[in-house]
Design an enzyme around this catalytic site. Structure first.
Site, PDB file in Angstrom:
ATOM      1  N   GLU B  73      14.920  27.517  -1.108  1.00 39.21           N
ATOM      2  CA  GLU B  73      14.311  26.199  -1.323  1.00 39.21           C
ATOM      3  C   GLU B  73      14.752  25.560  -2.637  1.00 39.21           C
ATOM      4  OE1 GLU B  73      12.660  28.860  -0.334  1.00 39.21           O
ATOM      5  OE2 GLU B  73      11.566  28.374   1.507  1.00 39.21           O
ATOM      6  N   PHE B 135      -3.347  33.172   3.393  1.00 35.90           N
ATOM      7  CA  PHE B 135      -1.952  33.629   3.419  1.00 35.90           C
ATOM      8  C   PHE B 135      -1.011  32.459   3.103  1.00 35.90           C
ATOM      9  CE2 PHE B 135       1.988  34.423   5.945  1.00 35.90           C
ATOM     10  CZ  PHE B 135       2.487  35.440   5.140  1.00 35.90           C
ATOM     11  N   GLN B 136      -0.142  32.666   2.170  1.00 36.80           N
ATOM     12  CA  GLN B 136       0.840  31.664   1.730  1.00 36.80           C
ATOM     13  C   GLN B 136       0.202  30.370   1.254  1.00 36.80           C
ATOM     14  OE1 GLN B 136       3.969  31.462   4.779  1.00 36.80           O
ATOM     15  NE2 GLN B 136       5.042  33.087   3.652  1.00 36.80           N
ATOM     16  N   LYS B 185      -1.482  22.109   7.657  1.00 35.39           N
ATOM     17  CA  LYS B 185      -0.983  22.282   9.016  1.00 35.39           C
ATOM     18  C   LYS B 185      -1.854  21.565  10.056  1.00 35.39           C
ATOM     19  CE  LYS B 185       1.116  25.845  11.886  1.00 35.39           C
ATOM     20  NZ  LYS B 185       1.418  27.280  12.011  1.00 35.39           N
ATOM     21  N   MET B 495      27.137  30.184 -23.146  1.00 35.05           N
ATOM     22  CA  MET B 495      26.468  29.301 -24.102  1.00 35.05           C
ATOM     23  C   MET B 495      25.488  30.090 -24.976  1.00 35.05           C
ATOM     24  SD  MET B 495      26.490  26.370 -25.289  1.00 35.05           S
ATOM     25  CE  MET B 495      26.857  24.908 -24.332  1.00 35.05           C
TER      26      MET B 495
HETATM   27  C1  LIG Z   1      17.534  28.942 -15.061  1.00 34.31           C
HETATM   28  C2  LIG Z   1      18.008  29.080 -16.464  1.00 34.31           C
HETATM   29  N1  LIG Z   1      17.874  30.255 -17.105  1.00 34.31           N
HETATM   30  C3  LIG Z   1      18.316  30.392 -18.382  1.00 34.31           C
HETATM   31  C4  LIG Z   1      18.894  29.355 -19.043  1.00 34.31           C
HETATM   32  C5  LIG Z   1      19.360  29.519 -20.488  1.00 34.31           C
HETATM   33  N2  LIG Z   1      20.817  29.300 -20.579  1.00 34.31           N
HETATM   34  C6  LIG Z   1      21.361  28.119 -20.929  1.00 34.31           C
HETATM   35  S1  LIG Z   1      23.024  28.093 -20.881  1.00 34.31           S
HETATM   36  C7  LIG Z   1      23.051  29.689 -20.408  1.00 34.31           C
HETATM   37  C8  LIG Z   1      24.364  30.356 -20.155  1.00 34.31           C
HETATM   38  C9  LIG Z   1      24.986  29.936 -18.897  1.00 34.31           C
HETATM   39  O1  LIG Z   1      25.960  30.859 -18.523  1.00 34.31           O
HETATM   40  P1  LIG Z   1      27.043  30.543 -17.431  1.00 34.31           P
HETATM   41  O2  LIG Z   1      26.433  29.902 -16.260  1.00 34.31           O
HETATM   42  O3  LIG Z   1      27.843  31.768 -17.186  1.00 34.31           O
HETATM   43  O4  LIG Z   1      27.923  29.442 -18.139  1.00 34.31           O
HETATM   44  P2  LIG Z   1      28.813  29.499 -19.449  1.00 34.31           P
HETATM   45  O5  LIG Z   1      27.950  29.096 -20.594  1.00 34.31           O
HETATM   46  O6  LIG Z   1      29.323  30.901 -19.596  1.00 34.31           O
HETATM   47  O7  LIG Z   1      29.881  28.524 -19.169  1.00 34.31           O
HETATM   48  C10 LIG Z   1      21.769  30.233 -20.307  1.00 34.31           C
HETATM   49  C11 LIG Z   1      21.443  31.627 -19.960  1.00 34.31           C
HETATM   50  C12 LIG Z   1      19.007  28.136 -18.321  1.00 34.31           C
HETATM   51  N3  LIG Z   1      19.536  27.034 -18.875  1.00 34.31           N
HETATM   52  N4  LIG Z   1      18.584  28.041 -17.050  1.00 34.31           N
END
Ligand SMILES: Cc1ncc(C[n+]2csc(CCOP(=O)(O)OP(=O)(O)O)c2C)c(N)n1
Lengths: 199, 588
Positions: B73, B135-136, B185, B495
């Site tokens: 979803e 439920f749910q 529902k 990042m």
């Molecule tokens: C759902 C979610 N969890 C954690 C984060 C924190 N976060 C921001 S950027 C990042 C790294 C992303 O890694 P990747 O997708 O491998 O991309 P890269 O930076 O290596 O290009 C994280 C963990 C986020 N933005 N979203």
């Protein structure tokens, strides 16, 4: 480590003189602008439907507005309810609170009441029943009255401004206060002005 | 294939006249829901089946609406969000009660932060069970209220269609955003012969379309009198279909244009007035211009902190003219000296007419050009190895038409995709800004491709982001969607690692992913085409092969794991003090 870019370093760059304060307002070097918190009474007409109170209160908690009290009750129109909300915020916060409230779909109209608006709060104070006459005397001092009495306790009703009720609660402390319940403020503008859609 | 309606062939011609457009009258709440979506002009629905939503799906069986079954979803809400960004009309997603609804929430919150038009319909347990921890059951309205424009609980089979119509209209009106209708529902199963009325916004919802003329005049005078004016174009410009009005205005009055990140595409990045985008990883020249401007015409932006850095140092010399359709955005983060409330397209037209003259800013434009020369958006290519992510993005950009749609996940790859791709058209940049949702890319590309089947769609993803919604590939394969996924694979949540190296003394806690699967093989397992890319000399050929493949393909691009994103304004910092390399961070 790779990934550098060319260009002058941070300290060799042209830099502006200006500044803003924490509220994003440009600071006038002569008269620095800062807003101290003040109290505001907001009055809101809302659709009388389930979930409105939670929507409004969630808005205030989510946006971290400093809320003092919030009361809600029906109006003469079955479809609308009215909320009185006391907040204490710096000017921009009060402004935001009003605008964010207006944005909620079930909110019909929002206004900030004049500081002179009629503001009333109700308190019920339950104290020990040993000295009913003395309790009555104090209640009279605050235009209140005993609304329930038993051998062990007396419950007094007081209506008035927040300050008056604060003072009354303080005064009743001599009688062993057992419970206090307060409603928070309800307020209406003085004079003929009313809060209706489109003013 | 999309599950197109299998319309039953029993069209009993009515005795008097056979009017083709005449539909069978509704008999249940669920049919009324579907009718309301049809009336509102919905085209695609992204969703997942389940017990509580089943009556609505059953009603869908007889409808011409296209339903796309998603693998999760979260993907349904992201696909609907992307559909909304690309078409400008609300995207629709469905989920069942409980876990179905909670899985939608990330995508709803994402749409809310970026003001993307979307409507979510969720099943709910029958009314008599609501509140009993059935439920749910979850309190979907309670959970989603803070992340929607409004969440409705449908309480009556006779009015459920109107609830949906209203929610749809509201999602699209004024400042766009997500809405939700929770559908018990028994309400959707319940009998009704009430046809939903035309979708209309609630009577308490008012939008001011045009700004006050006197205020516009004052703002125009201020802008014309400025020495160092800049236009800051936000996502609202695209939402209001005001990109061409902006172009006209900027070109007529010769004012440099900066976009926000969501505003990418609102002004052509190859135009000489463009300084591209400002903010944490924006261009050095955009950030210098924004720091030194004396009059900022900001349109359709909410001054997010990733744009402003610390508010005390944001455009510190500037008088701010702020155009926004949402009055609550005015002076929320940055004080507006000249607030103009209204629709961006209309207000730009008003401003255009009110400008007393072309401002005299040759010197300022030269200064901006100097900054462009001083801080070029380039990267280090000592040898061809290891592969540079920026090079992959740049090459791809060069090889594709202007209207190619770029989707992304969240992380370094997202920044490179926004920095090194040249955007010239609105609605071609589909990314998660305000919420910054990893996993956005895979399903967003699905929504984007269905929204614009004739445009090329590429998704730049990170290995971490890709893994979060990789199951969506199965949908892209089933629907045979011609999407090119490029995983800029650095075997890390890059990042985060960049921040750890910059601000946590290189303590790389939980940021390296050396156990990442082989994405090219994973793609093949899903039935997509997979490519592995390691060398710079193979870039063009691999991109070409992936583009030529008629269906979803995944390029697993093994990039230099040491590559970081620059320029960078540290969080809460001063936009004029960006780091161009690692050791600048220490100076800041
Ligand atoms: C759902 C979610 N969890 C954690 C984060 C924190 N976060 C921001 S950027 C990042 C790294 C992303 O890694 P990747 O997708 O491998 O991309 P890269 O930076 O290596 O290009 C994280 C963990 C986020 N933005 N979203």
């Amino acid at each position: 480590m790779t990934g550098g870019m060319p260009g002058p370093s941070p300290h060799d760059r042209m830099h502006p003189k200006g500044r803003r304060n924490k509220q994003g307002i440009r600071i006038d070097p002569e008269a620095e602008v800062t807003h101290e918190p003040r109290q505001a009474v907001l009055s809101a007409l809302v659709k009388h439907k389930p979930g409105v109170l939670s929507e409004v209160s969630a808005l205030f908690s989510r946006r971290q507005f400093n809320i003092e009290s919030l009361t809600v009750g029906p109006t003469v129109d079955d479809d609308t309810a009215r909320m009185t909300i006391l907040i204490e915020e710096p000017e921009p916060g009060i402004d935001q609170a009003k605008k964010q409230l207006r944005k909620l779909v079930p909110v019909i109209e929002v206004t900030e009441l004049d500081p002179t608006a009629v503001r009333r709060e109700l308190a019920l104070i339950k104290v020990g029943g040993e000295k009913p006459d003395d309790v009555n005397a104090v209640a009279e001092m605050y235009d209140g009255q005993a609304v329930d009495a038993s051998t062990d306790s007396v419950t007094v009703e007081i209506t008035g401004s927040k300050q008056k009720i604060d003072a009354a609660v303080e005064a009743f402390k001599q009688f062993d206060v057992q419970e206090v319940v307060r409603t928070g403020a309800a307020a209406l503008e003085r004079g003929p002005k009313t809060l209706e859609k489109h003013d | 294939m999309s599950e197109h309606a299998k319309v039953p062939a029993d069209e009993e011609a009515s005795e008097e006249e056979s009017d083709e457009s005449e539909q069978a009258p509704v008999t249940t709440g669920a049919q009324s829901v579907v009718r309301a979506l049809e009336n509102a002009g919905a085209e695609y629905i992204f969703g997942v089946q389940g017990g509580a939503i089943m009556p609505v799906y059953d009603a869908l069986y007889d409808s011409d609406l296209n339903h796309v079954t998603m693998a999760h979803e979260q993907g349904a809400s992201h696909a609907a969000d992307a559909y909304g960004i690309v078409t400008g009309k609300p995207g629709v997603c469905f989920a069942t009660s409980g876990p179905g609804a909670t899985n939608l929430v990330t995508g709803i919150a994402d749409a809310n932060m970026d003001s993307d038009p979307m409507i979510a319909l969720t099943g709910q347990v029958p009314t008599e069970f609501v509140g009993n921890d059935a439920f749910q059951e979850t309190d979907t309205v309670g959970i989603t209220q803070p992340v929607t424009k409004e969440s409705y609980f449908a309480a009556d089979s006779d009015t459920v269609g109107d609830n949906v119509g209203e929610a749809f209209a509201l999602a699209d009106a004024g400042r766009q955003g997500p809405t939700l209708v929770d559908l018990p529902k028994d309400i959707t199963q319940g009998e009704t012969d009430v046809e939903p009325s035309e979708p209309t916004t609630p009577d308490t919802y008012e939008v001011q379309e045009e700004a006050d003329d006197a205020a516009v005049q004052e703002a125009a005078e201020a802008l014309a009198a400025a020495d160092r004016p800049v236009i800051l174009s936000g996502g609202g410009v695209i939402k209001a279909d005001a990109s061409s009005a902006l172009r006209e205005f900027a070109m007529e009055y010769e004012i440099p244009v900066i976009t926000t990140m969501p505003g990418i595409g609102s002004f052509p990045e190859d135009h000489e007035l463009s300084l591209e985008w400002a903010g944490m990883h924006g261009t050095g020249y955009a950030n210098m211009a924004i720091s030194n401007t004396d009059c900022l015409l900001a349109i359709g932006t909410r001054f997010d902190d990733r744009l402003t850095g610390g508010v005390d140092s944001f455009a510190p010399d500037a008088e701010v003219i702020h155009v926004d359709i949402d009055p609550a955005e005015i002076s929320k983060n940055i004080y507006a000296d000249y607030p103009l409330i209204g629709d961006a397209r209309k207000v730009l037209r008003q401003l255009f007419d009110a400008m007393p003259r072309v401002p005299d800013v040759d010197e300022w434009r030269e200064q901006c050009q100097t900054w462009k020369d001083e801080y070029p958006m380039t990267y280090d290519t000592p040898d061809d190895e290891p592969l540079k992510p920026q090079y992959v993005v740049e090459k791809f950009s060069d090889m594709t038409p202007d209207d190619t749609i770029v989707c992304t996940g969240v992380g370094q790859h997202q920044m490179w995709a926004s920095q090194f791709w040249e955007y010239t058209e609105p609605r071609t940049w589909v990314s998660s800004h305000g919420l910054g949702t990893m996993g956005y890319g895979v399903p967003a590309a699905i929504g984007a491709k269905l929204a614009a089947p004739d445009q090329e769609v590429v998704c730049f993803d990170g290995d971490g982001s890709f893994l979060m919604t990789v199951q969506g590939l199965s949908v892209a394969v089933r629907e045979q969607l011609d999407i090119t996924y490029v995983v800029l694979n650095n075997e890390a949540v890059g990042m985060v690692r960049q921040w750890q190296d910059g601000f946590y003394e290189g303590r790389r806690m939980a940021s390296e992913y050396p156990w990442i699967p082989q994405f090219d093989k994973l793609a093949e397992a899903f039935g997509a085409r997979g490519f592995r890319l390691e060398a710079q000399e193979d870039v063009e050929e691999t991109i070409e092969a992936a583009r030529e493949y008629d269906g979803p393909s995944v390029i697993d691009a093994h990039i230099d794991p040491g590559e970081n994103v620059f320029p960078m304004v540290p969080s809460g910092g001063d936009n004029g003090r960006f780091a161009l390399q690692e050791d600048h961070l220490e100076e800041l």
